[in-house]
Design an enzyme around this catalytic site. Structure first.
Site, PDB file in Angstrom:
ATOM      1  N   SER A 113      40.235  37.960  38.068  1.00  0.00           N
ATOM      2  CA  SER A 113      39.511  36.838  37.473  1.00  0.00           C
ATOM      3  C   SER A 113      38.729  37.261  36.227  1.00  0.00           C
ATOM      4  O   SER A 113      38.244  36.426  35.488  1.00  0.00           O
ATOM      5  CB  SER A 113      38.560  36.211  38.496  1.00  0.00           C
ATOM      6  OG  SER A 113      37.484  37.083  38.760  1.00  0.00           O
ATOM      7  N   LYS A 150      31.599  37.922  38.003  1.00  0.00           N
ATOM      8  CA  LYS A 150      31.783  36.865  37.008  1.00  0.00           C
ATOM      9  C   LYS A 150      30.831  37.065  35.847  1.00  0.00           C
ATOM     10  O   LYS A 150      29.878  37.828  35.909  1.00  0.00           O
ATOM     11  CB  LYS A 150      31.518  35.495  37.653  1.00  0.00           C
ATOM     12  CG  LYS A 150      32.526  35.068  38.716  1.00  0.00           C
ATOM     13  CD  LYS A 150      33.851  34.701  38.118  1.00  0.00           C
ATOM     14  CE  LYS A 150      34.857  34.315  39.193  1.00  0.00           C
ATOM     15  NZ  LYS A 150      35.115  35.406  40.165  1.00  0.00           N
TER      16      LYS A 150
END
Lengths: 191, 191
Positions: A113, A150
């Site tokens: 991700s 993230k």
DNA sequence: TTGACCTGGGAACGATCGTTCGATAGTTTG
DNA sequence: CAAACTATCGAACGATCGTTCCCAGGTCAA
């Protein structure tokens, strides 16, 4: 003329292999000195230079400079440190990456991700806990009882977690955003 | 009943502090055993369990399991080893990344030609010199008197240097391909 | 309770360690 | 050229190392 750098290199290699020093006689064999007294003199020199130290038990141990590495710049073609003591930048990776050892944790990265931020699965993130996070930091957050890596960003005064991969959605936490720590470094090993 | 895990933890702590083992008598003091024979027995047990080994000189050295470290996994939310802080700081990044210190050089990455491989400008590449390179390795080559970081590949039995960025051309060396070393690791620092 | 078993303490021993002291060869200094 | 210095070697020495053996105390099963 003693070739201390070469001797040191041999010692460093042996230490990297075994994580321990050989006895003086072994060091002699290792570096090519036939007498323990020569070894003793050589070690004294390295000790003065800060490469070696002594434990409380008066045993040999690596000093602060023992783990230093040379950083070569990619612009110069001059090969690494022939006699170039002058503009030699050195650093140890530990000191470079870890400022606060007791609050630093390593986390292995799962998933892709963050691939567009140069963070690949299998990489190891150096995470510093209880570190104030700002928008723009890469953070380790806890979402649904799982660690997730993230990019922290702000939308309308609200923190959001952005992946660096168009295939993943932006995470907009409903309640309080639970942060585990801030990523201060990244390590990858090939082969 | 012997408390080997506690003994081991003490040993790991000492090793983390000094990067070297104390003599048997010192180990005894360290872990609370008053007799060297007890120490000997304890060490034998740890050796059997794979935590310790012996060097060619029959010296004590850390075994493969000695540096076992809980790298926090991203799947579990259980926080990493809350109680056992002791065995945490043993593995250093230097030891993780650098196997052969005397042949290892750090090179700071310039340019974005490897961006799709997760290598960004400013990153530090851990380069091992005189290391046999194969197709698929990331290598540091010398082109036009400059270091350049590229992916080594083979086309028609000929080695070529491929960037990981569509904006850059594949380099097909005319003469002999001059390699500086192979990239065995990568380090990045944030903030 | 007895006896086998295990663990740690204590002492002795040979082996090995690192230090020390000259001697030697090569280099630098005056 | 002689003198001073340096780096190494070789040998000798006491200190310390890790091993070994035996014994004391505790636990567990019979």
């Amino acid at each position: 003329m003693p070739d201390d750098p070469a001797y040191l290199a041999q010692l460093q290699d042996y230490y990297a292999r075994h994580r321990v020093f050989p006895p003086y006689s072994g060091i002699g064999r290792l570096v090519g000195l036939k007498s323990k007294s020569s070894v003793s003199a050589m070690l004294a020199r390295l000790r003065l230079a800060g490469f070696l130290e002594a434990t409380p038990d008066r045993r040999l141990k690596p000093g602060p400079r023992f783990f230093e590495r040379v950083v070569a710049d990619s612009v110069r073609a001059g090969f690494p440190q022939p006699a170039d003591d002058s503009a030699k930048e050195t650093l140890t990776l530990d000191e470079y990456l870890i400022e606060n050892p007791s609050r630093t944790v390593l986390v292995r990265v799962k998933g892709d991700s963050m691939i567009d931020a140069g963070i690949q699965p299998g990489d190891i993130a150096v995470v510093q806990r209880s570190f104030e996070a700002h928008a723009g930091d890469v953070v380790v957050a806890i979402v649904d009882d799982e660690f997730t890596l993230k990019l922290l960003d702000k939308e309308d005064g609200q923190y959001v977690l952005k992946p660096a991969n168009p295939a993943y959605p932006v995470i907009r936490p409903k309640g309080k955003l639970e942060l585990f720590g801030v990523v201060v470094g990244m390590v990858r090993k090939y082969r």
